[in-house]
Design a protein around this motif. Sequence first.
Motif, PDB file in Angstrom:
ATOM      1  N   GLU A  86      58.288  -3.524   6.949  1.00 32.97           N
ATOM      2  CA  GLU A  86      58.933  -5.062   7.384  1.00 32.97           C
ATOM      3  C   GLU A  86      59.368  -5.334   8.561  1.00 32.97           C
ATOM      4  OE1 GLU A  86      61.671  -6.357   4.202  1.00 32.97           O
ATOM      5  OE2 GLU A  86      60.481  -4.903   2.569  1.00 32.97           O
ATOM      6  N   HIS A  87      59.424  -3.785   9.222  1.00 34.53           N
ATOM      7  CA  HIS A  87      59.899  -4.229  10.693  1.00 34.53           C
ATOM      8  C   HIS A  87      58.677  -3.927  11.725  1.00 34.53           C
ATOM      9  CE1 HIS A  87      63.963  -5.021   9.787  1.00 34.53           C
ATOM     10  NE2 HIS A  87      63.675  -4.045   8.740  1.00 34.53           N
ATOM     11  N   GLY A  88      57.469  -3.929  10.939  1.00 35.74           N
ATOM     12  CA  GLY A  88      56.145  -3.700  11.926  1.00 35.74           C
ATOM     13  C   GLY A  88      55.953  -2.338  12.133  1.00 35.74           C
ATOM     14  N   GLY A  89      56.642  -1.594  11.423  1.00 36.38           N
ATOM     15  CA  GLY A  89      56.318  -0.026  11.633  1.00 36.38           C
ATOM     16  C   GLY A  89      55.446   0.647  10.547  1.00 36.38           C
ATOM     17  N   ARG A  90      55.468   1.688  10.632  1.00 36.92           N
ATOM     18  CA  ARG A  90      54.659   2.662   9.629  1.00 36.92           C
ATOM     19  C   ARG A  90      55.088   4.353   9.618  1.00 36.92           C
ATOM     20  NH1 ARG A  90      49.682   5.601  10.252  1.00 36.92           N
ATOM     21  NH2 ARG A  90      49.306   6.039  12.377  1.00 36.92           N
ATOM     22  N   VAL A  91      55.187   4.650   8.521  1.00 35.46           N
ATOM     23  CA  VAL A  91      55.293   6.319   8.610  1.00 35.46           C
ATOM     24  C   VAL A  91      54.281   6.726   8.438  1.00 35.46           C
ATOM     25  CG1 VAL A  91      56.516   7.816   6.918  1.00 35.46           C
ATOM     26  CG2 VAL A  91      57.371   5.651   6.976  1.00 35.46           C
ATOM     27  N   VAL A  92      54.036   7.651   9.473  1.00 39.14           N
ATOM     28  CA  VAL A  92      52.686   8.280   9.926  1.00 39.14           C
ATOM     29  C   VAL A  92      52.853   9.583   8.963  1.00 39.14           C
ATOM     30  CG1 VAL A  92      51.470   9.600  11.609  1.00 39.14           C
ATOM     31  CG2 VAL A  92      52.684   7.496  12.111  1.00 39.14           C
ATOM     32  N   SER A  93      54.003  10.170   8.899  1.00 35.17           N
ATOM     33  CA  SER A  93      53.955  11.507   8.178  1.00 35.17           C
ATOM     34  C   SER A  93      55.441  11.720   7.654  1.00 35.17           C
ATOM     35  CB  SER A  93      53.614  12.781   9.437  1.00 35.17           C
ATOM     36  OG  SER A  93      53.675  14.037   8.729  1.00 35.17           O
ATOM     37  N   ARG A  94      55.666  12.384   6.512  1.00 33.42           N
ATOM     38  CA  ARG A  94      56.646  12.855   6.011  1.00 33.42           C
ATOM     39  C   ARG A  94      56.485  14.102   5.366  1.00 33.42           C
ATOM     40  NH1 ARG A  94      60.166   9.745   1.081  1.00 33.42           N
ATOM     41  NH2 ARG A  94      61.932  11.009   1.151  1.00 33.42           N
ATOM     42  N   VAL A  95      57.273  15.221   5.691  1.00 36.60           N
ATOM     43  CA  VAL A  95      57.034  16.470   5.065  1.00 36.60           C
ATOM     44  C   VAL A  95      58.333  16.958   4.678  1.00 36.60           C
ATOM     45  CG1 VAL A  95      54.883  17.046   6.122  1.00 36.60           C
ATOM     46  CG2 VAL A  95      57.107  17.617   7.120  1.00 36.60           C
ATOM     47  N   ARG A  96      58.378  17.966   3.740  1.00 33.98           N
ATOM     48  CA  ARG A  96      59.652  18.535   3.237  1.00 33.98           C
ATOM     49  C   ARG A  96      59.498  19.976   3.243  1.00 33.98           C
ATOM     50  NH1 ARG A  96      63.135  16.731  -2.206  1.00 33.98           N
ATOM     51  NH2 ARG A  96      64.358  18.647  -2.185  1.00 33.98           N
ATOM     52  N   ARG A  97      60.546  20.782   3.704  1.00 42.22           N
ATOM     53  CA  ARG A  97      60.660  22.196   3.794  1.00 42.22           C
ATOM     54  C   ARG A  97      60.315  22.682   2.412  1.00 42.22           C
ATOM     55  NH1 ARG A  97      65.989  23.064   4.806  1.00 42.22           N
ATOM     56  NH2 ARG A  97      66.239  23.525   2.637  1.00 42.22           N
ATOM     57  N   ILE A  98      59.780  23.924   2.319  1.00 41.10           N
ATOM     58  CA  ILE A  98      59.621  24.578   1.241  1.00 41.10           C
ATOM     59  C   ILE A  98      60.697  25.856   1.079  1.00 41.10           C
ATOM     60  CG2 ILE A  98      58.124  26.231  -0.001  1.00 41.10           C
ATOM     61  CD1 ILE A  98      55.651  24.388   0.947  1.00 41.10           C
ATOM     62  N   GLY A  99      61.605  26.053   0.223  1.00 39.13           N
ATOM     63  CA  GLY A  99      62.600  26.970   0.402  1.00 39.13           C
ATOM     64  C   GLY A  99      63.806  26.949   0.821  1.00 39.13           C
ATOM     65  N   ASP A 100      64.563  27.736   1.180  1.00 41.75           N
ATOM     66  CA  ASP A 100      65.804  27.599   1.617  1.00 41.75           C
ATOM     67  C   ASP A 100      65.802  27.989   3.004  1.00 41.75           C
ATOM     68  OD1 ASP A 100      67.090  26.841  -0.710  1.00 41.75           O
ATOM     69  OD2 ASP A 100      67.351  28.834  -1.126  1.00 41.75           O
ATOM     70  N   GLY A 101      66.598  27.726   3.877  1.00 41.65           N
ATOM     71  CA  GLY A 101      66.786  27.966   5.371  1.00 41.65           C
ATOM     72  C   GLY A 101      67.564  26.816   6.157  1.00 41.65           C
ATOM     73  N   ASP A 102      67.614  27.476   7.579  1.00 43.74           N
ATOM     74  CA  ASP A 102      68.368  26.311   8.335  1.00 43.74           C
ATOM     75  C   ASP A 102      67.650  25.189   9.064  1.00 43.74           C
ATOM     76  OD1 ASP A 102      70.361  28.061   7.867  1.00 43.74           O
ATOM     77  OD2 ASP A 102      70.101  29.171   9.769  1.00 43.74           O
ATOM     78  N   ALA A 103      65.992  25.194   8.548  1.00 40.04           N
ATOM     79  CA  ALA A 103      65.314  24.074   9.245  1.00 40.04           C
ATOM     80  C   ALA A 103      65.879  22.658   8.276  1.00 40.04           C
ATOM     81  CB  ALA A 103      63.892  24.473   8.976  1.00 40.04           C
ATOM     82  N   PRO A 104      65.329  21.859   9.339  1.00 38.68           N
ATOM     83  CA  PRO A 104      65.445  20.420   8.475  1.00 38.68           C
ATOM     84  C   PRO A 104      64.896  20.475   7.053  1.00 38.68           C
ATOM     85  CG  PRO A 104      64.622  20.149  10.440  1.00 38.68           C
ATOM     86  CD  PRO A 104      64.681  21.422  10.386  1.00 38.68           C
ATOM     87  N   LEU A 105      65.326  19.631   6.101  1.00 37.69           N
ATOM     88  CA  LEU A 105      64.808  19.672   4.698  1.00 37.69           C
ATOM     89  C   LEU A 105      63.579  18.325   4.999  1.00 37.69           C
ATOM     90  CD1 LEU A 105      64.856  20.125   1.848  1.00 37.69           C
ATOM     91  CD2 LEU A 105      66.143  17.817   1.765  1.00 37.69           C
ATOM     92  N   GLU A 106      63.814  17.551   5.851  1.00 34.81           N
ATOM     93  CA  GLU A 106      62.691  16.521   6.049  1.00 34.81           C
ATOM     94  C   GLU A 106      62.269  16.471   7.270  1.00 34.81           C
ATOM     95  OE1 GLU A 106      61.856  12.928   4.298  1.00 34.81           O
ATOM     96  OE2 GLU A 106      62.673  13.504   1.779  1.00 34.81           O
ATOM     97  N   VAL A 107      61.210  16.128   7.648  1.00 39.16           N
ATOM     98  CA  VAL A 107      60.739  15.757   8.938  1.00 39.16           C
ATOM     99  C   VAL A 107      59.668  14.776   8.954  1.00 39.16           C
ATOM    100  CG1 VAL A 107      59.425  16.526  11.255  1.00 39.16           C
ATOM    101  CG2 VAL A 107      60.963  18.107  10.138  1.00 39.16           C
ATOM    102  N   GLN A 108      60.024  13.618   9.825  1.00 40.25           N
ATOM    103  CA  GLN A 108      58.969  12.248   9.601  1.00 40.25           C
ATOM    104  C   GLN A 108      58.665  11.850  10.936  1.00 40.25           C
ATOM    105  OE1 GLN A 108      62.312   9.870   8.345  1.00 40.25           O
ATOM    106  NE2 GLN A 108      62.657  10.747   6.216  1.00 40.25           N
ATOM    107  N   VAL A 109      57.486  11.413  10.957  1.00 39.98           N
ATOM    108  CA  VAL A 109      57.061  10.705  12.188  1.00 39.98           C
ATOM    109  C   VAL A 109      56.775   9.139  11.787  1.00 39.98           C
ATOM    110  CG1 VAL A 109      55.179  10.470  13.905  1.00 39.98           C
ATOM    111  CG2 VAL A 109      55.895  12.820  13.125  1.00 39.98           C
TER     112      VAL A 109
END
Length: 96
Positions: free
Chosen positions: A32-55
């Motif tokens: 609605e703001h003229g954009g698009r979600v190029v990629s959205r991924v979710r971490r597998i398992g536990d850890g200190d990394a981000p749960l989600e990464v989006q472009v």
Amino acid sequence: MTLELCVLLWASDGNDDALSRYEDTVLALVPEHGGRVVSRVRRIGDGDAPLEVQVIQLPDDAALQAYLTDPRRVALAHVHREAVARTELIRVETLV
């Protein structure tokens, strides 16, 4: 020139699914703001990394500000505060 962002999201303890539900809702506003979600991924398992990464791509800074201040998104700020422990927003460019 198109604005391209990499969004890194860490969930608060025990709120992995709440973070994803919140993101499902607010990312639906991006087109609605003229954009698009190029990629959205979710971490597998536990850890200190981000749960989600989006472009995300948006037309410009004005579109980003309009998305960030969208009243529907702002109305969910309490959900964000509860579910999201940390967010990093990085301006990027696609190489491949």
